[in-house]
Design a protein around this motif. Structure first.
Motif, PDB file in Angstrom:
ATOM      1  N   VAL A   1     -26.324 -63.464 140.524  1.00  0.00           N
ATOM      2  CA  VAL A   1     -27.412 -62.708 139.896  1.00  0.00           C
ATOM      3  C   VAL A   1     -26.927 -62.088 138.586  1.00  0.00           C
ATOM      4  CG1 VAL A   1     -28.877 -60.667 140.128  1.00  0.00           C
ATOM      5  CG2 VAL A   1     -28.645 -62.257 142.033  1.00  0.00           C
TER       6      VAL A   1
ATOM      7  N   GLU B   1     -39.124 -52.793 140.751  1.00  0.00           N
ATOM      8  CA  GLU B   1     -38.584 -53.573 139.633  1.00  0.00           C
ATOM      9  C   GLU B   1     -39.226 -53.162 138.316  1.00  0.00           C
ATOM     10  OE1 GLU B   1     -37.787 -57.706 142.002  1.00  0.00           O
ATOM     11  OE2 GLU B   1     -38.356 -57.853 139.885  1.00  0.00           O
TER      12      GLU B   1
ATOM     13  N   PRO C   1     -24.529 -61.574 144.502  1.00  0.00           N
ATOM     14  CA  PRO C   1     -24.540 -60.603 143.395  1.00  0.00           C
ATOM     15  C   PRO C   1     -23.900 -61.183 142.142  1.00  0.00           C
ATOM     16  CG  PRO C   1     -23.837 -59.541 145.416  1.00  0.00           C
ATOM     17  CD  PRO C   1     -23.939 -61.000 145.720  1.00  0.00           C
TER      18      PRO C   1
ATOM     19  N   LEU D   1     -28.308 -62.706 134.892  1.00  0.00           N
ATOM     20  CA  LEU D   1     -28.786 -61.605 134.059  1.00  0.00           C
ATOM     21  C   LEU D   1     -28.075 -61.609 132.710  1.00  0.00           C
ATOM     22  CD1 LEU D   1     -29.186 -58.644 136.564  1.00  0.00           C
ATOM     23  CD2 LEU D   1     -30.974 -59.838 135.303  1.00  0.00           C
TER      24      LEU D   1
ATOM     25  N   VAL E   1     -34.402 -52.828 138.456  1.00  0.00           N
ATOM     26  CA  VAL E   1     -33.469 -53.337 139.462  1.00  0.00           C
ATOM     27  C   VAL E   1     -34.150 -54.459 140.249  1.00  0.00           C
ATOM     28  CG1 VAL E   1     -32.176 -52.768 141.538  1.00  0.00           C
ATOM     29  CG2 VAL E   1     -32.339 -51.111 139.689  1.00  0.00           C
ATOM     30  N   GLN E   2     -33.453 -55.581 140.347  1.00  0.00           N
ATOM     31  CA  GLN E   2     -34.054 -56.721 141.018  1.00  0.00           C
ATOM     32  C   GLN E   2     -33.948 -56.576 142.533  1.00  0.00           C
ATOM     33  OE1 GLN E   2     -32.583 -60.357 139.453  1.00  0.00           O
ATOM     34  NE2 GLN E   2     -33.950 -61.603 140.704  1.00  0.00           N
ATOM     35  N   VAL E   3     -35.086 -56.744 143.232  1.00  0.00           N
ATOM     36  CA  VAL E   3     -35.080 -56.651 144.687  1.00  0.00           C
ATOM     37  C   VAL E   3     -35.621 -57.961 145.252  1.00  0.00           C
ATOM     38  CG1 VAL E   3     -35.840 -55.356 146.697  1.00  0.00           C
ATOM     39  CG2 VAL E   3     -35.538 -54.178 144.515  1.00  0.00           C
ATOM     40  N   ASP E   4     -34.802 -58.615 146.075  1.00  0.00           N
ATOM     41  CA  ASP E   4     -35.175 -59.904 146.640  1.00  0.00           C
ATOM     42  C   ASP E   4     -35.592 -59.708 148.094  1.00  0.00           C
ATOM     43  OD1 ASP E   4     -35.478 -62.548 147.123  1.00  0.00           O
ATOM     44  OD2 ASP E   4     -33.336 -62.990 147.329  1.00  0.00           O
TER      45      ASP E   4
ATOM     46  N   GLU F   1     -26.458 -53.716 136.662  1.00  0.00           N
ATOM     47  CA  GLU F   1     -25.794 -54.761 137.412  1.00  0.00           C
ATOM     48  C   GLU F   1     -26.269 -54.787 138.861  1.00  0.00           C
ATOM     49  OE1 GLU F   1     -21.720 -53.945 136.867  1.00  0.00           O
ATOM     50  OE2 GLU F   1     -21.687 -54.667 134.797  1.00  0.00           O
ATOM     51  N   ASP F   2     -27.103 -53.811 139.244  1.00  0.00           N
ATOM     52  CA  ASP F   2     -27.492 -53.707 140.646  1.00  0.00           C
ATOM     53  C   ASP F   2     -28.593 -54.697 140.991  1.00  0.00           C
ATOM     54  OD1 ASP F   2     -25.885 -51.414 140.636  1.00  0.00           O
ATOM     55  OD2 ASP F   2     -27.578 -50.283 139.806  1.00  0.00           O
ATOM     56  N   SER F   3     -28.539 -55.180 142.212  1.00  0.00           N
ATOM     57  CA  SER F   3     -29.685 -55.883 142.759  1.00  0.00           C
ATOM     58  C   SER F   3     -29.631 -55.678 144.261  1.00  0.00           C
ATOM     59  CB  SER F   3     -29.633 -57.363 142.414  1.00  0.00           C
ATOM     60  OG  SER F   3     -28.722 -58.006 143.265  1.00  0.00           O
TER      61      SER F   3
END
Lengths: 266, 286
Positions: A8, A44, A5, A12, A49-52, A21-23
């Motif tokens: 990331v 997204e 995090p 960002l 929000v970024q999702v990996d 700030e979330d991912s």
């Protein structure tokens, strides 16, 4: 684990677009991963929000979640008793229908009979009250989750199966069985029901007396199906519960169908 | 700064452009070969000797490809055996016996050559396979794959043969007529033997194309990994194997598919060399 995090967030901030700030990190089952990747992309696009999403098997999903490496683990089965420390969120189901041609007089087969057909012990439909004709056994190619689930359910190993035709995509199986009175095959239950409703000459065989319908799968009665779960540990973060609400929204059902899965009904 | 006022400069510019495009073609081919070699090298070292066994169970780390190599070859050979004679006889008939219909037929054949392979596959799956199924189940079989391939390679085989016959010096025909040879005799003794190497080299190239065809074969061959013993048995070719398993293959399984790609490339290279040799011989004779 705060490394990822932080990284990331740093990225960002560098990119100058760090409004949130979330991912989220989701790892696990390769069966669910393609679906989850597409859902994540949509999420997204709507929220930023970024999702990996990373695949690596249900086992990885469990261990990553336990170690806190992932917010969610993708697990394509029900949780076992010893996995009680995790919470399962059912997002959908994956099922298989045994299909024969609509003109085939055979309307039911039990599990032992299906095993006998697929191992080549029984090669004629006459043994099951059908026509005196050779059974055309349609099997799936290696590596498909449908094949894996089929073999697992019937307790078969792939080298015991004696197929007459090996197919890749569900559609090819539908065409093969629709075009041959003496064929038997299996495809994703969502596809089979859709095609049969659209007029393809198919019959979905009941399994252990349970008819192959969406309702039976949805209620968990249909034997040849499995749960698609996201698992988590402890309290869900706000970001995680928002994501969960997003992907189980009825509006996303179309994506599940694209991957031949059945979204869970809420 | 390059000026194109001088002829010398324009020429050298063109030369360098051509060199560049030539180098690009070589680089792309070299890149493909390098990727295949690098990807499959560790696998070859570990499983190379087991590759020739007849036991393909990637789920259990058994990677024998013998049956699929045989499948690829027999399917293509039969396709050539069906399409070759038809192409040669039809081309000769059109040129020497029915010149009035030659142009329309060739136009039709050129159209046929432009049909995408997946359309041939679809036709095979929906028409040919059910038809063979009624004769001898299951239908999806070596025969079905070879028939579809034969249809696919027939147009170009026919056009190549027509060109080869067209390139023969007109004096052969005139001399034959002066000697009052029959047309069949002239064709059999003079024209076909003279055009032979060019025809055969064209057919070899079509064989290579049959070997590499994927989608159409995948749709009609049945794709069961086993030795092809009967025309009505299903077979799996190397190309179909790559197509049907690549999307879901991981680890060694995936690398095994790269190795089978390398095998295919080797076979095609040998065929290409053969085709060049045959054409070279013809030039020496002429």
């Amino acid at each position: 684990m705060i490394k990822l995090p932080v990284l990331v967030m740093a990225l960002l901030a560098l990119a100058g677009c760090g409004t949130r700030e979330d991912s989220l990190v989701i790892t696990g089952s390769s069966t669910i991963a393609p679906l989850m990747t597409e859902l994540a992309e949509r999420y997204e696009e709507t929220t930023g929000v970024q999702v990996d999403v990373q695949s690596g098997g249900s086992g990885r999903g469990i261990s990553d979640t336990r170690q806190g490496l992932a917010d969610f683990g993708m697990v394509s089965r029900a949780l076992k008793a010893e996995e009680g420390d995790l919470t399962a969120h059912l997002i959908g189901r994956d099922g298989i229908a045994m299909i024969v041609n609509a003109l085939n007089p055979v309307t039911r087969l039990n599990d032992a009979q299906i095993v006998a057909i697929y191992t080549g012990e029984q090669q004629s439909w006459s043994a099951f009250g059908g026509n005196d004709a050779a059974i055309n056994v349609v099997h799936k190619a290696d590596g498909r989750s449908t094949q894996e689930l089929f073999l697992e359910h019937f307790g078969l190993s792939n080298d015991r199966v004696k197929p007459d035709m090996v197919i890749g995509e569900n559609q090819q199986g539908i065409k093969a069985v629709a075009g041959d009175v003496n064929a038997i095959g299996y495809v994703s239950i969502g596809t089979a029901i859709y095609e049969a409703d659209a007029g393809a000459p198919l019959r979905l065989l009941p399994l252990s007396g349970v008819p192959a319908t969406l309702e039976q799968v949805d209620q968990g009665h249909y034997p040849l199906s499995r749960e698609l779960n996201l698992v988590s540990q402890g309290e869900l973060s706000d970001a995680a519960s928002e994501f969960l609400a997003f992907i189980t929204d009825p509006g996303q059902a179309g994506i599940y169908h694209d991957y031949y899965f059945l979204p869970v009904s809420r | 700064m390059i000026t194109i006022s001088s002829r010398f400069h324009a020429d050298s510019l063109l030369t360098w452009l051509l060199r560049l495009t030539g180098a690009a073609a070589v680089l792309v081919l070299g890149g493909i070969i390098a990727v295949l070699l690098i990807q499959s090298a560790p696998f070859m070292l570990e499983h190379g000797s087991a590759l020739w066994r007849n036991d393909w169970q990637p789920g259990q780390a058994r990677y024998g490809m013998a049956a699929m190599i045989a499948g690829s070859i027999v399917v293509s050979v039969l396709a050539l055996v069906i399409a070759g004679p038809v192409a040669v006889l039809l081309a000769a008939w059109l040129r020497y016996f029915a010149p009035s219909v030659r142009r329309p037929v060739l136009t039709l054949v050129e159209l046929m050559a432009g049909i995408p392979s997946v359309v041939y596959g679809l036709w095979g799956m929906l028409v040919l396979v059910p038809w063979i199924n009624r004769l001898a189940p299951p239908g999806a079989s070596w025969l079905a794959a070879s028939l579809v391939l034969a249809l696919m390679i027939l147009p170009l085989a026919l056009l190549v043969t027509d060109t080869a016959l067209g390139q023969l010096p007109a004096r052969y025909l005139q001399a034959g007529q002066a000697l009052s040879l029959s047309r069949v005799g002239m064709l059999r003794r003079v024209l076909l033997p003279q055009a032979g190497p060019a025809i055969v080299s064209g057919l070899v190239l079509q064989f290579g194309r049959a070997l590499g065809e994927t989608m159409a074969v995948l749709m009609v061959a049945g794709n069961v990994v086993r030795w092809p013993t009967s025309l009505f048995d299903p077979v799996r070719t190397l190309t179909a194997n790559i197509a049907v398993e690549m999307a879901y293959a991981t680890g060694d399984h995936r690398v095994a598919l790269f190795a089978s790609g390398l095998l295919l490339l080797l076979v095609t290279a040998v065929l290409l060399a053969l085709s060049w040799r045959l054409r070279g011989e013809r030039h020496e004779m002429a």
